[in-house]
Scaffold this motif. Structure first.
Motif, PDB file in Angstrom:
ATOM      1  N   PRO A   1     -11.702   0.372 -11.428  1.00 11.23           N
ATOM      2  CA  PRO A   1     -11.709   1.366 -10.344  1.00 11.23           C
ATOM      3  C   PRO A   1     -11.141   0.838  -9.036  1.00 11.23           C
ATOM      4  N   PHE A   2     -11.183  -0.480  -8.796  1.00 11.43           N
ATOM      5  CA  PHE A   2     -10.626  -1.029  -7.543  1.00 11.43           C
ATOM      6  C   PHE A   2     -10.247  -2.491  -7.777  1.00 11.43           C
ATOM      7  N   ARG A   3      -9.338  -2.951  -6.899  1.00 13.04           N
ATOM      8  CA  ARG A   3      -8.952  -4.362  -6.884  1.00 13.04           C
ATOM      9  C   ARG A   3      -9.064  -4.888  -5.472  1.00 13.04           C
ATOM     10  N   VAL A   4      -9.371  -6.200  -5.361  1.00 14.19           N
ATOM     11  CA  VAL A   4      -9.538  -6.826  -4.051  1.00 14.19           C
ATOM     12  C   VAL A   4      -8.708  -8.102  -4.031  1.00 14.19           C
ATOM     13  N   VAL A   5      -7.862  -8.241  -2.991  1.00 12.60           N
ATOM     14  CA  VAL A   5      -7.055  -9.454  -2.803  1.00 12.60           C
ATOM     15  C   VAL A   5      -7.231  -9.901  -1.356  1.00 12.60           C
ATOM     16  N   ASP A   6      -7.591 -11.171  -1.158  1.00 14.31           N
ATOM     17  CA  ASP A   6      -7.944 -11.667   0.173  1.00 14.31           C
ATOM     18  C   ASP A   6      -6.901 -12.694   0.641  1.00 14.31           C
TER      19      ASP A   6
ATOM     20  N   LYS B   1       0.360   5.290  -5.009  1.00 11.97           N
ATOM     21  CA  LYS B   1       0.620   6.366  -5.962  1.00 11.97           C
ATOM     22  C   LYS B   1      -0.684   7.054  -6.334  1.00 11.97           C
ATOM     23  N   GLU B   2      -0.623   8.312  -6.671  1.00 12.86           N
ATOM     24  CA  GLU B   2      -1.831   9.061  -6.990  1.00 12.86           C
ATOM     25  C   GLU B   2      -2.476   8.582  -8.291  1.00 12.86           C
ATOM     26  N   THR B   3      -1.676   7.981  -9.156  1.00 12.46           N
ATOM     27  CA  THR B   3      -2.211   7.570 -10.468  1.00 12.46           C
ATOM     28  C   THR B   3      -2.904   6.210 -10.421  1.00 12.46           C
ATOM     29  N   THR B   4      -2.849   5.538  -9.272  1.00  6.56           N
ATOM     30  CA  THR B   4      -3.418   4.178  -9.218  1.00  6.56           C
ATOM     31  C   THR B   4      -4.837   4.212  -8.695  1.00  6.56           C
ATOM     32  N   SER B   5      -5.501   3.083  -8.891  1.00  5.93           N
ATOM     33  CA  SER B   5      -6.897   2.962  -8.446  1.00  5.93           C
ATOM     34  C   SER B   5      -6.945   2.425  -7.025  1.00  5.93           C
ATOM     35  N   GLN B   6      -8.138   2.283  -6.533  1.00  3.31           N
ATOM     36  CA  GLN B   6      -8.376   1.811  -5.166  1.00  3.31           C
ATOM     37  C   GLN B   6      -7.939   0.341  -5.034  1.00  3.31           C
ATOM     38  N   TYR B   7      -7.374  -0.020  -3.869  1.00  3.65           N
ATOM     39  CA  TYR B   7      -6.850  -1.375  -3.670  1.00  3.65           C
ATOM     40  C   TYR B   7      -7.249  -1.855  -2.278  1.00  3.65           C
ATOM     41  N   PHE B   8      -7.827  -3.089  -2.212  1.00  6.61           N
ATOM     42  CA  PHE B   8      -8.206  -3.701  -0.930  1.00  6.61           C
ATOM     43  C   PHE B   8      -7.282  -4.885  -0.692  1.00  6.61           C
ATOM     44  N   PHE B   9      -6.544  -4.853   0.426  1.00  2.98           N
ATOM     45  CA  PHE B   9      -5.636  -5.936   0.778  1.00  2.98           C
ATOM     46  C   PHE B   9      -6.092  -6.480   2.131  1.00  2.98           C
ATOM     47  N   ILE B  10      -6.581  -7.727   2.154  1.00  3.23           N
ATOM     48  CA  ILE B  10      -7.158  -8.319   3.367  1.00  3.23           C
ATOM     49  C   ILE B  10      -6.165  -9.323   3.926  1.00  3.23           C
ATOM     50  N   THR B  11      -5.853  -9.228   5.225  1.00  3.78           N
ATOM     51  CA  THR B  11      -4.909 -10.167   5.848  1.00  3.78           C
ATOM     52  C   THR B  11      -5.243 -10.292   7.329  1.00  3.78           C
ATOM     53  N   PRO B  12      -5.048 -11.496   7.900  1.00  5.64           N
ATOM     54  CA  PRO B  12      -5.331 -11.657   9.334  1.00  5.64           C
ATOM     55  C   PRO B  12      -4.159 -11.213  10.213  1.00  5.64           C
TER      56      PRO B  12
END
Length: 1073
Positions: free
Chosen positions: A987-992, A1016-1027
């Motif tokens: 359901p989601f991905r997290v990249v720090d 895209k509408e077909t993709t899941s939730q994505y968390f991209f963390i950057t300073p």
């Protein structure tokens, strides 16, 4: 706080320094807006968690870009996601205790996460207690357990332990270190159908069970073959057993007939013995009548021989006496002849003595004349006494000088012994230090063989480099005390501890080309700063920190070469890391408030201190120190250099002392030669001085000897007369002895003749007597023999009678009959076919027994064992057929399961490869993803291989932690995760902060791919963390930007008006225009 929206707009996450009591926890579940995938995060609420007093985050359904300066709390949101979804602290790579995530100064912190789910969202609440590291769980407002939460999270396909779904900053490097097998499993869990990973596990289990079945079938087949072979051997034993039984039956019949034959033979022998006994008695009576006349005639001859034997004894006595007397007289004559010879010999000796006496007198006279002539020559020579005194004085001076030299040599020899002993002791100490360095090398070889191989190459090719090249840091770093080793080793990563340090960058490039590209070794290397940092001063003197228990900075705890220390001061700031004791640990809350302290050590823990750039708030993390493995072997470098200098000084002293001793020994040899010459000269002078006096003494002695010899002369005529008189007297005695000798000889001859006559008469009578005695003896022997024969025959007859009785009884018992008439017809017929003589029966019996004995080790058990094993073979054949059929069926099931798993997997990998290759192609690079295996039947060896190429001049290489640079690894990792994004099962991905190692060009390209793919509408939730972000990036309206701020003047979350903020921003921008 930021709200999710379809329109791109800046959002924010606000945190306050204190928790407002009027604010309430969001405990109820809310329905998620449209666009969310089931399991996506709707809301994250944190209270007293890490840097947050209270904060609410509301991410969007697609790409969520979380930005903000370092230390504001971006990674804290990631920690909240992990811990709030029942993840382990090890996933985050920070503190190992969950209590460390509670905000400093608070005892309880909590996290609440709302997940989207059709039919009603799921709300998970975790309350963390710092004191006991325990957690209280609520699921949709009700008390729950961690296991129940884990099951709910798993049902929503959330995997925070999967690096393909959840990639914290501390785990970015670990992604490239994943093996092909681990990457395949993580990919299956992340984007594969729910049953794909289960099919894979089933196949691995099936393959394991298939091997077990194959082994069982092999064992059964082998056991069956052995059983058949063993039973075939037993079949032969059964045949032999029956053959042996036939021989035993024949032996039984022979043993039954044997006593009957023995009885018949004994009966026949008894009849013969009776006849022989009667004949012997008749012969004995006839011979006894002819024996008496011969005995009477022998007695008459004995009466005639007795007087003749008495006369012969008397004659023998007379002859013996005469012979003894003759012997005595002969001995007397021999003694007299000897006496005459002795007298003559004495006279001859006197004549020889007279001649010798005259010769000695003549010789003495000649010697006296020679000595007098020699004495006359000495009268003209001078006195040698002055010369002798001068030689003695010179000898005395030589002795004194030689004694002085011997003393000096002894002193030098003792000095050399002392220097030699000191040299050996220094060599032993240096050898011990070198052995300790070898122990370090062995540890390096055991942990990382490639680095050790590169070390050996460096030592052989050091001449190739211009500047200084230092061996791996763990070999050149030398802690001053073994207790300090754990601080240094826990602070410097093993990646750098095994790194080579170069003074020049071109030397480093040359080294990496040789060992990494040509030798294909996985090694690390670093370059020292161009400007040395080894003597950089700390932020504060250590004395100002002593009140907290600090006693040293980390740099002062070890020695290292200039370039190595410069690198460590530049990269690790070892000159600014204080080390304290238990007092520091007790005062830790006060210590972390001190400025400039970012890293510190207590006696058994390491503390990292982070200070917010905006709010100046402090967050800490601590970890226990692990025991040192490599740096605990301490070699004092200064002491080693001091010992080497002492060794050189000692060698120089030994050489100087040796040269001095050689000079003295040469001078002593010269004095020895001079002394020998003087002694020889003194000897000649002494001989010259004493020779005249010696000659005078010799002349006087010889004259006295001559006088004595002339006075003692021998009268030879008188001695000759005395000799003749003695010989005459002895001859007169010899005449008397000869007369007596002749009379005794005549008497002995007379007696001998008389004895001969008597002996001849005795011989005749004795011969006749002997003949009669022999005849009588022969007849007596025959009588005795006949008597013995009669007695023996009688005894034999009695024995045979008893034997016949015993044999009859034995034969009856063996045949089990009462008498001969009761023998059965069958037994009689069987016995009649056997031989009738004992020898033939014995021979046949021995032959049958020999044949029967040839069948050893056989019994009735052989037949029973054969029958039993025959049944076992049948049972084994049945079991083998069943197992073989089961294996065939199992292989069919495996083939079907393989098709269910492998075909979708290949399709999935092809899809990932297509996306991955497209992403790389758009960056003007190359990359591919393929399913890799060495054996299609080994399902636990399947893996995913990622191969990338960033330069046109290179080939595709596997993505590893060694071949690519850090930025290249980050790009490859990010693009692989984006290739998984559209396949969307999680359901989601997290990249720090994965973009921190990238160059600006790659960072821009990757960001465009992330935005284009994750929105895209077909993709899941994505968390991209950057300073930080580059300028002029492309953004999408589907993005949600969450800006994280902190500081003492921040508004609370309910006071922030986003619309008013945007209006003011637009007005200010218009004024500037």
């Amino acid at each position: 706080m930021a709200e999710a929206s379809k329109k791109r707009r800046p959002g924010h996450v606000q945190k306050t320094q204190t928790f407002a009591g009027s604010q309430q926890r969001d405990g109820g579940a809310e329905e998620g807006p449209t666009g969310y995938v089931e399991g996506s995060i709707i809301r994250i609420t944190m209270q007293n968690f890490l840097t947050y007093d209270y904060a609410v985050v509301r991410p969007g359904p697609n790409l969520n870009l979380i930005v903000g300066p370092n230390g504001t709390g971006k990674s804290s949101i990631l920690c909240a996601i992990c811990l709030g979804l029942a993840g382990k602290t090890s996933v985050l790579g920070k503190g190992d205790k969950v209590g460390l995530y509670v905000k400093r100064g608070c005892n309880i912190g909590w996290i609440e996460i709302e997940l989207y789910k059709k039919g009603g969202n799921v709300v998970i609440n975790r309350e963390i207690h710092m004191e006991n590291n325990q957690s209280v769980w609520l699921l949709n407002g009700r008390n729950s357990s961690q296991k129940a939460v884990e099951e709910v999270v798993k049902a929503l396909h959330i995997q925070v332990s999967n690096l393909c779904q959840f990639l914290p900053q501390e785990k970015v490097g670990e992604f490239t270190k994943m093996s092909k097998i681990e990457l395949l499993e993580a990919t299956e869990k992340s984007v594969g159908p729910p049953e794909m990973y289960d099919y894979h596990c089933q196949l691995k289990n099936f393959r394991s069970k298939e091997r077990e079945l194959e082994n069982v079938v092999k064992e059964k087949a082998s056991f069956l073959e052995k059983a058949k072979q063993r039973n075939e051997r037993n079949k032969h034993d059964v045949t032999r057993y029956y053959e042996k039984k036939r021989h035993l039956d024949r032996i039984e019949l022979l043993e039954k007939k044997k006593p009957w034959v023995e009885y018949e033979m004994a009966r026949q022998e008894l009849d013969g013995v009776k006849k022989e006994r009667d004949e012997a008695k008749k012969q004995f009576a006839n011979m006894k009548r002819t024996h008496v006349p011969m005995l009477n005639k022998i007695k008459t001859i004995e009466n005639q021989l007795n007087p003749i034997e008495a006369q012969m004894k008397a004659k023998t006595v007379g002859i013996t006496e005469a012979s003894r007397t003759c012997k005595q007289k002969q001995d007397q004559l021999d003694r007299k002849n000897k006496e005459i010879e002795d007298i003559k010999q004495g006279f001859k000796m006197k004549e020889v003595e007279k001649q010798d006496h005259q010769k000695r007198i003549s010789n003495t006279r000649r010697i006296i004349d020679d000595l007098k002539a020699e004495l006359a020559t000495f009268d003209d020579q001078q006195d040698v006494t002055p010369q002798l005194d001068a030689v003695n004085a010179e000898l005395k001076r030589n002795r004194e000088e030689r004694a002085s030299i011997q003393g000096e040599v002894a002193d030098l020899r003792r000095e050399m012994d002392n220097h030699s002993a000191e040299s050996k002791l220094l060599a032993k100490k240096l050898n011990d230090m070198n052995n300790m360095m070898k122990a370090k090398e062995e540890k390096l070889k055991g942990r990382h063989r490639d680095t050790h191989t590169a070390l050996q190459w460096l030592r052989q090719n050091r001449q190739l480099f211009t500047g200084n090249v230092h061996e791996p840091m763990m070999l050149v770093i030398n802690v001053k005390d073994p207790r300090f080793a754990k601080y240094v080793e826990n602070y410097i990563s093993f990646h750098d501890l095994r790194s080579f340090v170069f003074q020049r960058k071109d030397d480093r490039e040359k080294f990496m080309t040789e060992v990494r590209d040509k030798l294909n070794l996985k090694v690390n290397s670093v370059s020292a700063p161009e400007v040395s940092c080894s003597n950089r001063a700390p932020s504060r003197p250590i004395g100002s920190l002593e009140r907290f228990g600090f006693y040293s900075y980390l740099r002062e705890m070890f020695d290292a070469p200039e370039e190595v220390m410069s690198y460590l001061c530049s990269q690790y700031k070892v000159h600014d890391v204080p080390v304290g004791n238990n007092k520091t640990k007790e005062m830790i809350k006060t210590v972390i408030e001190e400025p400039y302290i970012k890293m510190l050590y207590t006696s058994d823990e390491r503390y990292a201190v982070k200070r917010s750039f905006y709010s100046n708030k402090i967050s800490t993390s601590n970890s226990a120190l692990t025991p040192s493995q490599y740096l605990n072997i301490v070699v004092d470098t200064e002491q080693k250099q001091h010992l080497e200098q002492q060794m050189k000084t000692c060698q120089v002293k030994l050489q100087d002392t040796g040269e001095k001793m050689t000079t003295l020994q040469q001078r002593a040899a010269t004095l020895d030669r001079t002394d020998n010459e003087l002694r020889e000269e003194k000897k000649q002078l002494s001989l010259t001085k004493g020779k005249k006096r010696l000659l005078e003494q010799k002349i006087s002695a010889k004259q006295e000897s001559q006088r004595q010899m002339e006075q003692s002369g021998i009268d030879l005529e008188r001695i000759e007369e005395e000799t003749k008189n003695k010989i005459s007297a002895v001859n007169s005695q010899k005449v008397l002895i000869v007369t007596e000798f002749m009379s005794k000889m005549k008497l002995r001859a007379k007696l001998s003749m008389e004895k001969v006559y008597l002996a001849l008469e005795t011989v005749g009578l004795t011969a006749e007597k002997t003949k009669l005695e022999n005849d009588c003896r022969q007849d007596g022997a025959k009588l005795r023999t006949l008597d013995q024969v009669c007695s023996r025959l009688e005894q034999r007859k009695n024995q045979l009678v008893e034997t016949c009785k015993d044999l009859m009884k034995k034969a009856s018992e063996i045949c089990n009959i009462d008498s001969v008439e009761s023998v059965s017809t069958g037994l009689h017929a069987a016995l009649s076919k056997l031989p009738d003589t004992l020898d033939e029966i014995e021979a046949l019996l021995a032959e049958e027994r020999s044949r029967a004995d040839g069948f050893t080790g056989l019994s009735e058990n052989v037949v029973e064992e054969y029958n039993r094993r025959e049944q076992e073979v049948k049972n084994l054949e049945k079991e083998l057929n069943e197992k073989t059929n089961a294996l065939t069926t199992y292989r069919q099931n495996i083939s079907e399961a393989k098709e269910r798993w492998l075909n979708p997997l290949k399709l999935l990998v092809d899809q990932i490869n297509k996306k991955f290759s497209d992403f790389f192609r758009s960056m003007q690079c190359a990359g591919e993803v393929e399913l890799h295996t060495e054996n299609e039947e080994e399902y636990d060896k399947y893996g995913i291989r990622i191969r990338v190429k960033f330069h046109n001049s290179t080939q595709l290489h596997d993505l590893t932690g060694y071949h690519q640079s850090g930025g290249e690894r980050s790009v490859s990792t990010m693009l692989y995760l984006m290739a998984l994004q559209e396949l969307n099962r999680c359901p989601f991905r997290v990249v720090d902060e994965i973009n921190q190692g990238m160059d600006p060009t790659n960072e821009r390209r990757v960001f465009d791919i992330v935005v284009r793919t994750a929105c895209k509408e077909t993709t899941s939730q994505y968390f991209f963390i950057t300073p930080k972000l580059l300028q002029n990036l492309h953004y999408s309206e589907e993005m949600t930007i969450l800006c994280v701020h902190n500081g003492p003047h921040m508004l609370s979350s309910h006071q922030l008006d986003e619309k008013a903020f945007l209006r003011r921003y637009i007005q200010r921008k218009a004024k500037r225009v």
